[in-house]
Scaffold this active site. Structure first.
Site, PDB file in Angstrom:
ATOM      1  N   ALA A  79       6.582 -14.279  17.176  1.00 58.26           N
ATOM      2  CA  ALA A  79       8.024 -14.041  17.336  1.00 58.26           C
ATOM      3  C   ALA A  79       8.682 -13.865  15.971  1.00 58.26           C
ATOM      4  O   ALA A  79       9.849 -14.222  15.794  1.00 58.26           O
ATOM      5  CB  ALA A  79       8.652 -15.191  18.109  1.00 58.26           C
TER       6      ALA A  79
ATOM      7  N   LYS B  31      14.633  -7.555   4.444  1.00 59.47           N
ATOM      8  CA  LYS B  31      14.915  -6.630   5.548  1.00 59.47           C
ATOM      9  C   LYS B  31      16.231  -6.923   6.276  1.00 59.47           C
ATOM     10  O   LYS B  31      16.833  -6.021   6.849  1.00 59.47           O
ATOM     11  CB  LYS B  31      13.764  -6.642   6.554  1.00 59.47           C
ATOM     12  CG  LYS B  31      12.507  -5.952   6.042  1.00 59.47           C
ATOM     13  CD  LYS B  31      11.424  -5.975   7.110  1.00 59.47           C
ATOM     14  CE  LYS B  31      10.302  -5.029   6.757  1.00 59.47           C
ATOM     15  NZ  LYS B  31       9.380  -4.823   7.871  1.00 59.47           N
TER      16      LYS B  31
ATOM     17  N   ASP C 141       9.720   0.853  11.669  1.00 57.90           N
ATOM     18  CA  ASP C 141       8.589   0.086  12.211  1.00 57.90           C
ATOM     19  C   ASP C 141       8.394   0.379  13.701  1.00 57.90           C
ATOM     20  O   ASP C 141       7.266   0.412  14.188  1.00 57.90           O
ATOM     21  CB  ASP C 141       8.813  -1.425  12.012  1.00 57.90           C
ATOM     22  CG  ASP C 141       8.545  -1.853  10.569  1.00 57.90           C
ATOM     23  OD1 ASP C 141       7.763  -1.166   9.877  1.00 57.90           O
ATOM     24  OD2 ASP C 141       9.118  -2.862  10.134  1.00 57.90           O
TER      25      ASP C 141
ATOM     26  N   ALA D 287       7.543  -8.753  12.643  1.00 56.10           N
ATOM     27  CA  ALA D 287       6.821  -7.643  13.280  1.00 56.10           C
ATOM     28  C   ALA D 287       7.099  -7.628  14.781  1.00 56.10           C
ATOM     29  O   ALA D 287       7.256  -6.563  15.391  1.00 56.10           O
ATOM     30  CB  ALA D 287       5.328  -7.784  13.012  1.00 56.10           C
TER      31      ALA D 287
ATOM     32  N   ARG E 244       0.829  -1.220   0.000  1.00 58.50           N
ATOM     33  CA  ARG E 244       0.000   0.000   0.000  1.00 58.50           C
ATOM     34  C   ARG E 244       0.858   1.262   0.000  1.00 58.50           C
ATOM     35  O   ARG E 244       0.348   2.372  -0.029  1.00 58.50           O
ATOM     36  CB  ARG E 244      -0.880   0.023   1.245  1.00 58.50           C
ATOM     37  CG  ARG E 244      -2.272  -0.455   1.033  1.00 58.50           C
ATOM     38  CD  ARG E 244      -2.345  -1.959   0.981  1.00 58.50           C
ATOM     39  NE  ARG E 244      -3.638  -2.409   0.504  1.00 58.50           N
ATOM     40  CZ  ARG E 244      -4.060  -3.664   0.599  1.00 58.50           C
ATOM     41  NH1 ARG E 244      -3.279  -4.580   1.113  1.00 58.50           N
ATOM     42  NH2 ARG E 244      -5.230  -4.010   0.127  1.00 58.50           N
TER      43      ARG E 244
ATOM     44  N   THR F 282      11.134  -4.369   2.052  1.00 56.14           N
ATOM     45  CA  THR F 282      10.186  -5.222   2.771  1.00 56.14           C
ATOM     46  C   THR F 282      10.542  -6.692   2.603  1.00 56.14           C
ATOM     47  O   THR F 282      11.606  -7.017   2.040  1.00 56.14           O
ATOM     48  CB  THR F 282       8.730  -4.877   2.380  1.00 56.14           C
ATOM     49  OG1 THR F 282       7.853  -5.608   3.247  1.00 56.14           O
ATOM     50  CG2 THR F 282       8.395  -5.235   0.935  1.00 56.14           C
TER      51      THR F 282
HETATM   52  P1  NAP Z   1       6.346 -13.656  10.210  1.00 57.23           P
HETATM   53  O1  NAP Z   1       7.726 -13.150  10.427  1.00 57.23           O
HETATM   54  O2  NAP Z   1       6.097 -14.673   9.158  1.00 57.23           O
HETATM   55  O3  NAP Z   1       5.818 -14.239  11.623  1.00 57.23           O
HETATM   56  C1  NAP Z   1       4.566 -14.886  11.697  1.00 57.23           C
HETATM   57  C2  NAP Z   1       4.225 -15.223  13.152  1.00 57.23           C
HETATM   58  O4  NAP Z   1       2.897 -15.780  13.162  1.00 57.23           O
HETATM   59  C3  NAP Z   1       5.148 -16.270  13.789  1.00 57.23           C
HETATM   60  O5  NAP Z   1       5.316 -15.980  15.148  1.00 57.23           O
HETATM   61  C4  NAP Z   1       4.326 -17.568  13.609  1.00 57.23           C
HETATM   62  O6  NAP Z   1       4.590 -18.546  14.600  1.00 57.23           O
HETATM   63  C5  NAP Z   1       2.916 -17.060  13.816  1.00 57.23           C
HETATM   64  N1  NAP Z   1       1.938 -17.944  13.184  1.00 57.23           N
HETATM   65  C6  NAP Z   1       1.683 -18.085  11.853  1.00 57.23           C
HETATM   66  N2  NAP Z   1       0.707 -19.004  11.672  1.00 57.23           N
HETATM   67  C7  NAP Z   1       0.361 -19.461  12.908  1.00 57.23           C
HETATM   68  C8  NAP Z   1      -0.591 -20.435  13.386  1.00 57.23           C
HETATM   69  N3  NAP Z   1      -1.376 -21.118  12.544  1.00 57.23           N
HETATM   70  N4  NAP Z   1      -0.695 -20.621  14.724  1.00 57.23           N
HETATM   71  C9  NAP Z   1       0.080 -19.932  15.586  1.00 57.23           C
HETATM   72  N5  NAP Z   1       1.004 -19.002  15.198  1.00 57.23           N
HETATM   73  C10 NAP Z   1       1.133 -18.779  13.872  1.00 57.23           C
HETATM   74  O7  NAP Z   1       5.338 -12.461   9.880  1.00 57.23           O
HETATM   75  P2  NAP Z   1       5.488 -10.893  10.264  1.00 57.23           P
HETATM   76  O8  NAP Z   1       6.234 -10.205   9.187  1.00 57.23           O
HETATM   77  O9  NAP Z   1       5.949 -10.787  11.671  1.00 57.23           O
HETATM   78  O10 NAP Z   1       3.956 -10.418  10.135  1.00 57.23           O
HETATM   79  C11 NAP Z   1       2.965 -10.889  11.038  1.00 57.23           C
HETATM   80  C12 NAP Z   1       1.678 -10.080  10.874  1.00 57.23           C
HETATM   81  O11 NAP Z   1       1.919  -8.717  11.206  1.00 57.23           O
HETATM   82  C13 NAP Z   1       1.127 -10.079   9.431  1.00 57.23           C
HETATM   83  O12 NAP Z   1      -0.295 -10.170   9.506  1.00 57.23           O
HETATM   84  C14 NAP Z   1       1.539  -8.730   8.885  1.00 57.23           C
HETATM   85  O13 NAP Z   1       0.631  -8.230   7.916  1.00 57.23           O
HETATM   86  C15 NAP Z   1       1.466  -7.873  10.154  1.00 57.23           C
HETATM   87  N6  NAP Z   1       2.349  -6.687  10.085  1.00 57.23           N
HETATM   88  C16 NAP Z   1       1.773  -5.476  10.237  1.00 57.23           C
HETATM   89  C17 NAP Z   1       2.543  -4.344  10.196  1.00 57.23           C
HETATM   90  C18 NAP Z   1       1.870  -3.005  10.365  1.00 57.23           C
HETATM   91  O14 NAP Z   1       2.472  -1.983  10.011  1.00 57.23           O
HETATM   92  N7  NAP Z   1       0.671  -2.979  10.905  1.00 57.23           N
HETATM   93  C19 NAP Z   1       3.929  -4.420  10.010  1.00 57.23           C
HETATM   94  C20 NAP Z   1       4.506  -5.694   9.872  1.00 57.23           C
HETATM   95  C21 NAP Z   1       3.699  -6.827   9.899  1.00 57.23           C
HETATM   96  P3  NAP Z   1       5.734 -19.689  14.363  1.00 57.23           P
HETATM   97  O15 NAP Z   1       7.045 -19.042  14.710  1.00 57.23           O
HETATM   98  O16 NAP Z   1       5.350 -20.766  15.291  1.00 57.23           O
HETATM   99  O17 NAP Z   1       5.656 -20.090  12.900  1.00 57.23           O
END
Ligand code: NAP
Length: 268
Positions: free
Chosen positions: A122, A59, A95, A125, A9, A55
């Site tokens: 973990a 990163k 962030d 984000a 976006r 992104t």
């Molecule tokens: P990531 O690095 O892939 O981390 C994903 C996390 O979700 C891990 O802790 C993972 O656990 C957990 N997870 C995924 N599926 C799961 C399940 N079925 N049950 C339990 N835990 C589960 O992703 P990320 O980049 O941190 O992003 C995470 C979210 O934050 C996304 O929705 C993204 O859009 C959002 N976000 C928002 C912003 C914002 O500006 N608002 C910025 C960044 C990210 P495991 O370690 O056990 O796999």
């Protein structure tokens, strides 16, 4: 630059600021494969860019492609923004700023006392959010499906952080001032978070990093029982502010008009 990147976006966000501030600039997307990212970053200036955002999945790799890494990005171990300073390409992480500014705007007083936060997830984000919470004096328990990752992140940040698995959550909620979801659960296309909020104090704030949909099942449940609830869109909007200011020399504002514009884009 990302891979893939077409869901971003950011062109809408920065395009809005360029328009309202009357700046003749353009924010474009570049789908860059992991093997090409270092060369792409090193050629930014030669290709006429004032800077850029980095992104997923670049990163961490981008840290090695810049001339200087800002202390905050180095502490988090990931960068998301590039700009030029005295001829050098600098990498920073906005962030943390985006997360803190969002809570400051949408939940004033949230950090009035150095409370206890529970961070679900973990991943990428979570790194920025845990760092921001520690900076504001919170102690943080990181709760993750893969407990080893929560332990690794808690070990990385050290003092003030603890790690736990999902089964510990019911015991953690009664002492929690701030509950944060950084997992992808609750996102459109993913299952909802499998948690009950029983025991969470009514004056606790609940923040969800997910912003599609804006009102996740977690936020709806929090609001229904009287907790203050903050969605992830504010973090997304605010993280763009420091980058835009570095590139174009003007600090843009996060306004209701901007929020409505991006909200409409999320729905369409
Ligand atoms: P990531 O690095 O892939 O981390 C994903 C996390 O979700 C891990 O802790 C993972 O656990 C957990 N997870 C995924 N599926 C799961 C399940 N079925 N049950 C339990 N835990 C589960 O992703 P990320 O980049 O941190 O992003 C995470 C979210 O934050 C996304 O929705 C993204 O859009 C959002 N976000 C928002 C912003 C914002 O500006 N608002 C910025 C960044 C990210 P495991 O370690 O056990 O796999």
């Amino acid at each position: 630059m990302g891979h893939p990147v077409r869901h971003s976006r950011s062109p809408k966000l920065h395009g809005h600021w360029l328009r309202v501030l009357g700046i003749a600039g353009e924010y474009t997307l570049a789908d860059v494969r992991p093997d090409d990212v270092a060369a792409f970053i090193r050629a930014l200036g030669a290709n006429g860019y004032a800077g850029g955002n980095v992104t997923v999945p670049h990163k961490v790799a981008a840290l090695g492609a810049v001339d200087r890494v800002e202390p905050e990005a180095a502490a988090i171990g990931a960068l998301n923004t590039l700009w030029f300073e005295d001829g050098q390409l600098v990498g920073g992480n906005t962030d943390v700023y985006g997360f803190l500014a969002s809570l400051d705007q949408d939940a004033p007083g949230w950090d009035a006392r150095h409370g206890r936060a529970v961070v679900l997830g973990a991943g990428g984000a979570a790194r920025a959010i845990v760092y921001g919470l520690l900076r504001r004096g919170f102690s943080v328990t990181i709760v993750n499906r893969t407990v080893e990752k929560a332990e690794a992140l808690a070990g990385y940040f050290g003092r003030g952080t603890m790690a736990a698995g999902w089964s510990a959550l019911p015991a953690l909620l009664p002492g929690c001032d701030l509950l944060i979801n950084t997992t992808s659960l609750g996102m459109t296309g993913s299952p909802p978070l499998p948690i009950a909020l029983d025991g969470l104090p009514r004056d606790a704030t609940v923040f969800d990093a997910v912003y599609v949909p804006l009102e996740t099942p977690l936020l709806a449940a929090a609001r229904a029982r009287g907790n203050r609830a903050v969605d992830g869109l504010g973090m997304l909007l605010h993280q763009g502010v420091p980058g835009f200011e570095r590139w174009f020399g003007v600090r843009p504002a996060v306004t209701p008009e901007l929020r409505a514009l991006i909200e409409a884009d999320l729905i369409s």
